[in-house]
Every structure is written in structure tokens, then in C-alpha cells.
Design a protein around this motif. Structure first.
Motif, short mmCIF file in Angstrom:
data_model
loop_
_atom_site.label_atom_id
_atom_site.label_comp_id
_atom_site.label_asym_id
_atom_site.label_seq_id
_atom_site.Cartn_x
_atom_site.Cartn_y
_atom_site.Cartn_z
N GLU A 334 0.83 -1.21 0.00
CA GLU A 334 0.00 0.00 0.00
C GLU A 334 0.86 1.26 0.00
O GLU A 334 0.47 2.29 -0.57
CB GLU A 334 -0.96 -0.02 1.18
N LEU A 335 2.03 1.19 0.61
CA LEU A 335 2.96 2.32 0.56
C LEU A 335 3.38 2.60 -0.88
O LEU A 335 3.45 3.75 -1.32
CB LEU A 335 4.18 2.02 1.42
N ARG A 336 3.65 1.53 -1.62
CA ARG A 336 4.02 1.68 -3.03
C ARG A 336 2.88 2.30 -3.83
O ARG A 336 3.10 3.16 -4.69
CB ARG A 336 4.39 0.30 -3.60
N ALA A 337 1.65 1.89 -3.54
CA ALA A 337 0.49 2.44 -4.24
C ALA A 337 0.37 3.95 -3.98
O ALA A 337 0.08 4.72 -4.90
CB ALA A 337 -0.78 1.71 -3.82
N LEU A 338 0.60 4.37 -2.76
CA LEU A 338 0.52 5.80 -2.44
C LEU A 338 1.59 6.59 -3.21
O LEU A 338 1.33 7.68 -3.71
CB LEU A 338 0.70 6.02 -0.94
N SER A 339 2.79 6.04 -3.29
CA SER A 339 3.85 6.76 -4.01
C SER A 339 3.53 6.86 -5.50
O SER A 339 3.87 7.86 -6.15
CB SER A 339 5.19 6.05 -3.81
N LYS A 340 2.83 5.86 -6.04
CA LYS A 340 2.52 5.87 -7.48
C LYS A 340 1.34 6.77 -7.82
O LYS A 340 1.27 7.32 -8.93
CB LYS A 340 2.22 4.45 -7.96
N VAL A 341 0.40 6.93 -6.89
CA VAL A 341 -0.79 7.73 -7.19
C VAL A 341 -0.56 9.20 -6.88
O VAL A 341 -1.42 10.05 -7.17
CB VAL A 341 -2.02 7.20 -6.41
N GLN A 369 2.21 16.11 1.91
CA GLN A 369 3.37 15.82 2.76
C GLN A 369 3.58 14.30 2.88
O GLN A 369 4.71 13.80 2.81
CB GLN A 369 3.17 16.42 4.15
N ILE A 370 2.48 13.59 3.06
CA ILE A 370 2.57 12.13 3.16
C ILE A 370 3.07 11.53 1.85
O ILE A 370 3.93 10.65 1.84
CB ILE A 370 1.19 11.54 3.54
N PHE A 371 2.56 12.04 0.73
CA PHE A 371 3.02 11.54 -0.57
C PHE A 371 4.50 11.80 -0.78
O PHE A 371 5.23 10.96 -1.32
CB PHE A 371 2.21 12.18 -1.70
N ASN A 372 4.97 12.96 -0.36
CA ASN A 372 6.40 13.27 -0.50
C ASN A 372 7.25 12.30 0.31
O ASN A 372 8.33 11.88 -0.13
CB ASN A 372 6.66 14.71 -0.06
N GLU A 373 6.79 11.95 1.50
CA GLU A 373 7.52 10.97 2.32
C GLU A 373 7.52 9.60 1.65
O GLU A 373 8.53 8.90 1.64
CB GLU A 373 6.90 10.88 3.71
N THR A 374 6.37 9.20 1.09
CA THR A 374 6.30 7.86 0.46
C THR A 374 7.22 7.80 -0.77
O THR A 374 7.83 6.76 -1.02
CB THR A 374 4.86 7.52 0.05
#
Length: 491
Positions: A334-341, A369-374
Motif C-alpha cells: 500500500e505504501l508503493r500504491a501511495l507513491s505511485k498515485v 506531505q505524506i506523498f512526499n515521504e512515500t
């Protein structure tokens, strides 16, 4: 002279006392050495690991099927992600989730609902829902950012009568059904009909996921159906995949895991995702357990005994560590999905709309901010290794993967506890949305900066489920740190 005599007497007394103590120490240790059995012959209880060591000693190192280690995930989640995602899910846009908890179970007759008061879900009064959420305009954009033609294109299914007024009602319904069928090809979940009179908004903060007492045959049947009928398991493999099922004879599970390792990557991943989801749900039940039900307010908190019963290798015949590692694996997916979206939300016209401009701006800033961290995380799961074989075989396997998961989302309507059903549906939809994102790379890459596109879209329900589902995983890993500290205190 007398002074010398007293000095000599003092030295003799000191020597006598010291020698007596040395003799006592020597004699005691000699007896101990003679009477204590060798360490290998001591009772196992004297040699057993401490509770903290027993539960966590093997929860370390690199995870299977990826190149990330548990320690890196712990540090990244607990310090960078968990504090932010906790604040995000408390925002208005993410706290209200529209769900139909009255859909009948499609697989077996309804065997009754949990009567415990903690199973109950309180729907949110319509007057409490932010006006922007009720309007359904979750990703509001300006006319300057989106040409009228693009807006009309996105709204076509609802304005079908204006396109061709000569169509019969039957034809209109058919077109809408076709459009819905086309959309469903990308969905990994059975989506609730938000227009249904049985659908209602639920305030997730007022209905937290926690232990409700829901157990027994009804709960066992749900998980048994998920593991036994949807995880690509042949009947010839007798080790039950359902961790709640009784063991068969002396089988310690090695036969099953040998079989699992022989599967293709995609089917192994499927099982680990389901096991990770199950583990995360169990973590929430352990960490929010009813500790005291007095005359006043009920007290909820972590239950160490319940945690050990579900995850201690000694209590689970070695399953506990595998379950916890699958939780970390699901977190990575799910972390990978967040970084891709992230590019989908980077676009300026995408707003998390509730009608409160100041709140909406702060919510989107926190999400970015969360996306930048992911995106900065260096050890992402590589989804390109999945469905990478021959095109036809990969396409068939991907569709089989999608349908199996979609079937599991339908099983959530068979959960007899309303609160368990609520959080089961939300977390299943969150994982389904993550899978949709992972396998929509080309569509996400084709997104344009200044206008929406029908190639890839997320509904508000999918966004709420995605972030809340990931928030549940983040909370589970954070709670592991809490239990580790509690077990150390018991040592």
C-alpha cells in the motif's frame, strides 16, 4: 606498645571475618555446582525466552519477495508516516465514509447479527455531514482549469438524457449498465451503490475499530471462506490457511509453506496480502480491547495476553512471526500504491472538497506531505515483477487475481458484526484501490496537469478507503512498538 598490639588484633579480626565470608561463598557455590543439573537438563521454563523475546526475536531482517527490512519500515512508519496519517484521517474529508451495511450475504443464509452493543454502528445524521461531501463534488475544479467539454465528458452518464432525448428509458439504462461494466473492469472490489436508500454516512472517529466480542461459528465461517476458497489453495493441501481453524494432527504447517513457496509470485503475494490484512485487524482488536466495563465510561486499551495468544510463536505453533511479517509486506504494497498515485493529487485542480476552503487546503497540504515521504522511501516493492510473463497468460492470471479479491470484498457483507463489517469493507476497499493503482501505471503516467481524464479516476469513496486503510496498517505497526514496550516491562 599497646598501640601496636591493638593494631595487630584489628588486622587478625579483619582477616578472620573476611576468610569466613570467603569460605561461606566458596561452600555455597560448591554445593550449587554439585546440586544444580547441567543447563541442558534444567526445566524449559527456566531457559525460555522472555515474553518480549518470544514474540519479537524473529521479527527482524529482510522480508520475503522484496528487498526491505523490518527495522527500516519501523523507523520510517513510526517517525515519519504514523503521526501525519493519524492527523489526516481525523480531517472531515476522511472521517466520513458512505457505506451500505444492510446488503445481504450473497453466499449463505444470514445467520444472525452480533447482539453485543459494541458491534453496533451509529450512522451519522445528515445534518452533520459537510455540505461539500453530501454534494458528491469531492474533486472540485475551476472552469479555467477544466474545459467545459472535459466536464461534460466526465458527467456524461448522469446527463445521458440531454445527449439524445430520443433514446428509450430501456436503452438509457443499458448504456449506463455498459458504462458501469467498463468501470468495473478496473475495480478489485464490489462497490456499494451510494445512491441506495440503505447507504449511510458513518463517522469513523465515533465508530472506532476495536474488540467487540464477535467470534464463534459466524466469524470462523467468514475467514474460512476467505482462506479456503479464495487463496488459490487446492483441496489436497491439508494445512488450513485460516489461522483460526483447528490444526490437523501433528502438521506444523511446513507442508503448506513448502507448497506456498512453490507457487508463482502473484499467488504468493495474494495469500500474504490476505494474511497481512487479517493480522492488522487482529492487531486493532488487541490494542483496543475492553479492559474495564464499569459503571462509568468503558476503558479500552492494549491487552498483552490477547496479543500473545494471537502472535506469540509458542502460542501459535510458529505462525505468529509469519503473520506479523505479512503485515509488513501488506504495508509495503500500500505504501508503493501511495507513491505511485501521488501525481494524481499533485494536480492543482484536485481538491479534497468539503465546502470549507481553509480546511480543504490544509487537508491537501497534509496529504501531499505524506506523498512526499512515500516517494522518498528507498526500498519500495517492485510490482513490475508481477504479471510479467507471456502476455496472454499474464492477462488471465491478473484477471483471476482481481476476481478472487473482488469475491473477498463480497464476503465482507457476510460479517455478522456491524462494526466489524464496516471496517472490513473499508479496509478491503482500501487494499482493492491500492491494487487498482499499482496496475494502472500507464493510465497514471498519461494524466494531464490542467484537466481531468477518464483514463484514470478515483471516487471519493476509494480515496477515503485508501488512506484510512493505509492508516490502519500504519497504526498496527505503531502498536507493535507499544506491545514490545509493554512486554519488556513484564520481563
Amino acid at each position: 606498645m599497646w598501640r601496636h598490639i591493638f593494631l595487630m588484633l584489628g588486622l587478625l579480626a579483619s582477616a578472620w571475618l573476611f576468610g569466613d565470608r570467603v569460605f561461606d561463598w566458596y561452600q555455597g557455590n560448591t554445593i550449587k555446582l554439585k546440586t544444580d543439573p547441567p543447563k541442558s537438563e534444567q526445566p524449559r521454563s527456566l531457559l525460555a525466552d522472555t515474553p518480549e523475546q518470544s514474540c519479537f526475536c524473529h521479527l527482524t531482517g529482510v522480508l520475503d519477495d522484496c528487498f526491505c527490512d523490518i527495522e527500516s519500515i519501523d523507523s520510517f512508519n513510526n517517525f515519519k508516516i504514523y503521526p501525519r496519517v493519524k492527523r489526516l484521517t481525523e480531517r472531515d474529508f476522511f472521517r466520513y465514509y458512505r457505506v451500505n451495511l444492510k446488503r445481504p450475504c450473497p453466499f449463505w443464509p444470514d445467520d444472525g447479527h452480533c447482539s453485543n452493543r459494541d458491534c453496533n454502528v451509529e450512522p451519522c445524521p445528515e445534518s452533520m455531514i459537510p455540505v461539500g461531501i453530501k454534494s458528491g463534488n469531492f474533486n472540485k475544479y475551476s472552469k479555467a482549469a477544466a474545459p467545459v467539454s472535459d466536464v461534460a465528458s466526465c458527467e456524461r452518464p448522469t446527463d445521458l438524457g440531454a445527449i439524445n432525448s430520443t433514446l428509450s428509458n430501456q436503452s438509457k439504462e443499458a448504456f449506463v449498465d455498459w458504462d458501469r461494466h467498463d468501470d468495473a473492469q478496473d475495480h478489485f472490489c464490489e462497490i456499494d451503490d451510494e445512491s441506495s436508500p440503505d447507504a449511510a454516512y458513518v463517522d469513523l472517529l465515533l465508530n472506532p475499530e476495536r474488540y467487540t466480542g464477535y467470534q464463534g461459528p459466524s466469524a470462523w465461517r467468514v475467514w474460512n471462506s476467505i482462506y479456503e476458497e479464495n487463496c488459490f489453495k487446492p483441496r489436497s493441501v491439508y494445512r488450513p490457511l485460516n489461522p483460526l481453524a483447528p490444526t490437523r494432527g501433528d502438521d506444523d504447517g511446513e507442508g503448506f509453506y513448502n507448497w506456498l513457496e512453490g507457487l508463482c509470485l502473484e499467488k504468493r503475494v495474494f495469500y500474504r496480502l490476505i494474511s497481512g490484512l487479517h493480522t492488522s485487524i487482529n492487531m486493532h482488536l488487541c490494542s483496543q480491547y475492553l479492559l474495564d466495563e464499569g459503571w462509568g465510561k468503558s476503558v479500552w486499551g492494549p491487552n498483552v495476553q490477547e496479543f500473545r495468544q494471537r502472535f506469540d510463536p509458542a502460542e501459535t505453533k510458529g505462525e505468529g512471526t509469519r503473520r506479523l511479517k505479512n503485515l509488513y509486506f501488506l504495508y509495503l504494497i500500500e505504501l508503493r500504491a501511495l507513491s505511485k498515485v501521488a501525481p494524481y493529487f499533485d494536480r492543482s485542480f484536485i481538491n479534497l472538497y468539503t465546502g470549507n476552503n481553509q480546511e480543504d487546503g490544509a487537508t491537501k497540504d497534509l496529504l501531499l506531505q505524506i506523498f512526499n515521504e512515500t516517494r522518498a522511501f528507498p526500498m519500495h516493492f517492485d510490482e513490475s515483477s508481477m504479471f510479467a510473463g507471456k502476455k496472454l497468460e499474464a492477462k488471465i492470471l491478473k484477471e483471476e487475481f482481481r476476481l478472487h479479491f473482488k469475491n473477498i470484498s463480497r464476503i465482507m457483507d457476510c460479517v455478522g458484526c456491524s462494526k466489524c463489517r464496516l471496517w472490513g469493507k473499508l479496509q478491503t476497499q482500501g487494499l482493492g484501490t491500492a491494487l487498482k493503482i499499482l496496475f494502472s501505471e500507464k493510465e497514471i503516467q498519461s494524466l494531464t496537469e490542467n484537466s481531468p481524464t477518464s483514463a484514470f479516476q478515483l471516487t471519493r469513496q476509494e480515496i477515503v478507503a485508501l488512506l484510512n486503510g493505509f492508516g490502519r496498517l500504519s497504526t498496527s505497526i505503531h502498536q507493535l512498538h507499544v506491545f514490545r514496550s509493554l512486554l519488556k516491562g513484564k520481563r
